[in-house]
Design a protein around this motif. Structure first.
Motif: not given
Length: 477
Positions: A412-420
């Motif tokens: 989830s955090l890696a995916t959030l990092m990608n979207w940010i």
């Protein structure tokens, strides 16, 4: 100093242990399945990547419909800009919650939730009479995209045999590209409301298909549903396949992880997980801050500046992306992850240099006949290079490197990092171009050079290994 020591330990570990077999399996892998036996793996992948196609349809919707929606609903530029950008904010929310949802109700359950949000979003847009309904629909679609972006590659990686995992996971990016391209093409001939209805088609295919495919065996075993785990694995490998070794390996590894304390967000920064976190987060940063969203944003204008039709240029970009991504999928389990990443990032550096040079020549009124063509060549080289490796391989590796007890939180955090990163580059691109067009592409080139060094130093080759082997090699304290 502690972080430096951890990074050095991580590097030594990856260079040493990843090259040695951790568990001895048969010559043909974890189970002796023929291509005929694996039809359920292929079918399950097809169903899952309908979510990826839906992802692409959501992204591609706003580009060909801007003029028609603005005119029909009398939107201002600011209102349409909000409609376009709110998708990213929805995706961030989806990314934050995706791991918890996938861990709680399963990978199939998470895909159903995502599918429902996308259906609601398309219907809100179809019936929209003003900007509020449009924005609510777009936000709902963005949430579905954020969940899809995590759960689809994770599900595929958990059901696929190790010799097929890379290629099948790459199908996720291929179908995203296909969804974008198809939206670009049919959006030029369909009304925007009709185009919204076409977005429902992959949703219904996915929803129907989920009734006929098994849940992730690894998730079932983690939840203590051992009989369902064995049945799902047998269904995926074929009724006559010997799954005993693979089942024992998965069961033993999950039992080991279950003896560890329940992972929290802070636990990700413990020494045992630090390598995985650095690799996963680092690849997401490299993917987005290398400039892909900015370059895609400027594609139409670049083609027009070269004397080409903006529509033709956008369609050409979409078709090229699909073709090169398909080639990358074929090479993923042959060439390996690291070579594709290194070649891809190197090509992106070249594309940035060509495009930056074009803008430099244009700014100084030099070689006026050559600079537009140089820009087109640079953009195509950049897009082709990105699609060959950097577009999909970070998602493949992300789905492989996190142990299942932290996969939800870390993923989830890696995916959030990608979207940010996607939002930051998209938002800042116009400001950067106003500052210096060739300076902007010089920054992107520098980021991609750093990405090459990062991949060469820290990213392991995961081709041909089970998830348990990869994770044990990376995360052994």
């Amino acid at each position: 100093m502690a972080i430096d020591q951890d990074m050095e330990a991580c590097e030594n570990k990856l260079q040493g242990k990843i090259t040695e077999p951790l568990l001895q399996n048969g010559a043909n892998g974890t189970s002796k399945s023929t291509k005929e036996d694996l039809w359920m793996v292929y079918f399950s992948t097809f169903v899952a990547v309908c979510g990826a196609f839906e992802f692409g349809s959501c992204i591609g919707f706003s580009s060909p419909t801007q003029a028609a929606i603005t005119e029909d609903l009398d939107l201002s530029i600011a209102e349409y800009a909000l409609f376009g950008s709110i998708l990213t904010f929805g995706a961030m929310i989806g990314a934050i919650t995706s791991g918890v949802i996938a861990d709680s109700i399963g990978r199939k359950g998470a895909m159903r939730v995502s599918d429902a949000f996308c259906v609601a979003g398309w219907l809100a847009i179809y019936f929209a009479k003003g900007p509020v309904s449009l924005d609510i629909g777009r936000l709902s679609m963005g949430y579905g995209m954020g969940v899809f972006s995590y759960v689809v590659p994770v599900f595929i990686s958990e059901i696929a045999p190790k010799n097929l995992r890379g290629g099948l996971t790459t199908a996720n990016q291929l179908l995203i590209c296909s969804g974008v391209s198809l939206s670009f093409i049919i959006g030029t001939v369909l009304s925007w409301r009709t185009l919204a209805l076409t977005g429902l088609i992959p949703c219904f295919i996915l929803l129907l298909g989920l009734f006929f495919i098994p849940e992730s065996p690894r998730w079932l075993e983690k939840r203590g549903r051992h009989e369902e785990f064995v049945a799902a694995l047998q269904k995926l490998r074929g009724k006559d396949a010997d799954i005993s070794k693979e089942a024992a390996e998965i069961k033993e590894y999950i039992e080991t992880l279950e003896n560890l304390p329940k992972a929290t967000m802070l636990d990700l920064f413990q020494r045992r997980y630090l390598c995985s976190v650095m690799i996963g987060f680092g690849l997401m940063v490299a993917q987005q801050f290398g400039g892909i969203n900015g370059v895609c944003f400027y594609t139409s204008q670049t083609f027009e500046s070269a004397g080409f039709s903006g529509n033709i240029g956008t369609i050409t970009y979409g078709i090229l992306q699909v073709i090169v991504t398909a080639l990358g999928a074929l090479l993923m389990d042959r060439a390996g992850r690291r070579p594709l990443l290194l070649i891809s990032a190197s090509g992106m550096v070249l594309g940035c240099i060509l495009t930056g040079t074009s803008f430099y020549l244009k700014a100084h009124e030099l070689a006026s006949t050559v600079s537009p063509l140089l820009a087109v060549a640079g953009i195509l080289v950049y897009i082709g290079s990105f699609s060959s490796g950097m577009g999909v391989t970070p998602w493949v590796i992300m789905s492989e490197i996190f142990p299942i007890n932290v996969k939800g939180t870390a993923g989830s955090l890696a995916t959030l990092m990608n979207w940010i990163g996607a939002w930051a580059v998209s938002y800042s691109f116009n400001f950067l171009m106003s500052w210096s067009s060739y300076g902007t592409f010089s920054i992107f080139a520098a980021v991609n050079v750093i990405a090459i060094l990062f991949v060469a130093k820290l990213v392991p080759e995961t081709k041909g290994r089970t998830l348990e082997q990869i994770q044990a090699a990376i995360n052994t304290a």
